[in-house]
Design a protein around this motif. Sequence first.
Motif, short mmCIF file in Angstrom:
data_model
loop_
_atom_site.label_atom_id
_atom_site.label_comp_id
_atom_site.label_asym_id
_atom_site.label_seq_id
_atom_site.Cartn_x
_atom_site.Cartn_y
_atom_site.Cartn_z
N UNK A 23 82.48 -164.29 -58.27
CA UNK A 23 81.10 -164.64 -57.96
C UNK A 23 80.58 -163.88 -56.75
N UNK A 24 81.43 -163.73 -55.75
CA UNK A 24 81.03 -162.97 -54.56
C UNK A 24 80.81 -161.50 -54.87
N UNK A 25 81.69 -160.92 -55.70
CA UNK A 25 81.52 -159.52 -56.09
C UNK A 25 80.21 -159.31 -56.84
N UNK A 27 77.46 -161.19 -56.74
CA UNK A 27 76.32 -161.39 -55.83
C UNK A 27 76.15 -160.23 -54.86
N UNK A 28 77.25 -159.69 -54.40
CA UNK A 28 77.22 -158.66 -53.36
C UNK A 28 76.99 -157.25 -53.90
N UNK A 29 77.60 -156.93 -55.05
CA UNK A 29 77.63 -155.54 -55.48
C UNK A 29 76.79 -155.18 -56.69
N UNK A 30 76.51 -156.14 -57.56
CA UNK A 30 75.81 -155.81 -58.80
C UNK A 30 74.42 -155.25 -58.49
N UNK A 31 74.18 -154.03 -58.92
CA UNK A 31 72.90 -153.38 -58.69
C UNK A 31 72.74 -152.80 -57.29
N UNK A 32 73.79 -152.83 -56.51
CA UNK A 32 73.75 -152.31 -55.14
C UNK A 32 74.82 -151.24 -54.96
N UNK A 33 74.67 -150.45 -53.93
CA UNK A 33 75.70 -149.51 -53.51
C UNK A 33 75.97 -149.77 -52.04
N UNK A 58 77.37 -155.69 -70.36
CA UNK A 58 77.05 -157.11 -70.37
C UNK A 58 78.17 -157.92 -69.73
N UNK A 59 77.83 -159.11 -69.21
CA UNK A 59 78.83 -159.98 -68.62
C UNK A 59 79.81 -160.48 -69.68
N UNK A 60 80.98 -160.96 -69.32
CA UNK A 60 81.41 -161.30 -67.98
C UNK A 60 82.27 -160.23 -67.31
N UNK A 61 82.66 -159.16 -68.02
CA UNK A 61 83.55 -158.17 -67.41
C UNK A 61 82.80 -157.31 -66.40
N UNK A 62 83.27 -157.33 -65.17
CA UNK A 62 82.63 -156.60 -64.07
C UNK A 62 83.50 -155.40 -63.68
#
Length: 95
Positions: A23-25, A27-33, A58-62
């Motif tokens: 969940x932290x990954x 929130x922190x990294x999706x769509x960001x660099x 697509x989720x859930x594999x990040x």
Amino acid sequence: MDREEAAAVAEGVIARLRATSYDSLVARLLGEIEVEEIVGASGVTYQAEIQAMWDAGKPPALLVMVGVDDGGFRSSFSPVSRSFITTGHGTFIGE
């Protein structure tokens, strides 16, 4: 660039990210660099670029990726990279 030292830096970043909750990954990294500067054992400063995206779109594999270079012209086009894929169930794919 010392590719062995850059690989050690990348492995250190990956280890830290793998210890972070899914969940932290997301929130922190999706769509960001994120960009971090890390000093290697030799004293050289490396730049680590961290990003994440949904594996297969697509989720859930990040998919979490790290690229490391020393800021040089040539190394910026061929960074040392490491990655992993995780799911919301606390598992890592491909292991």
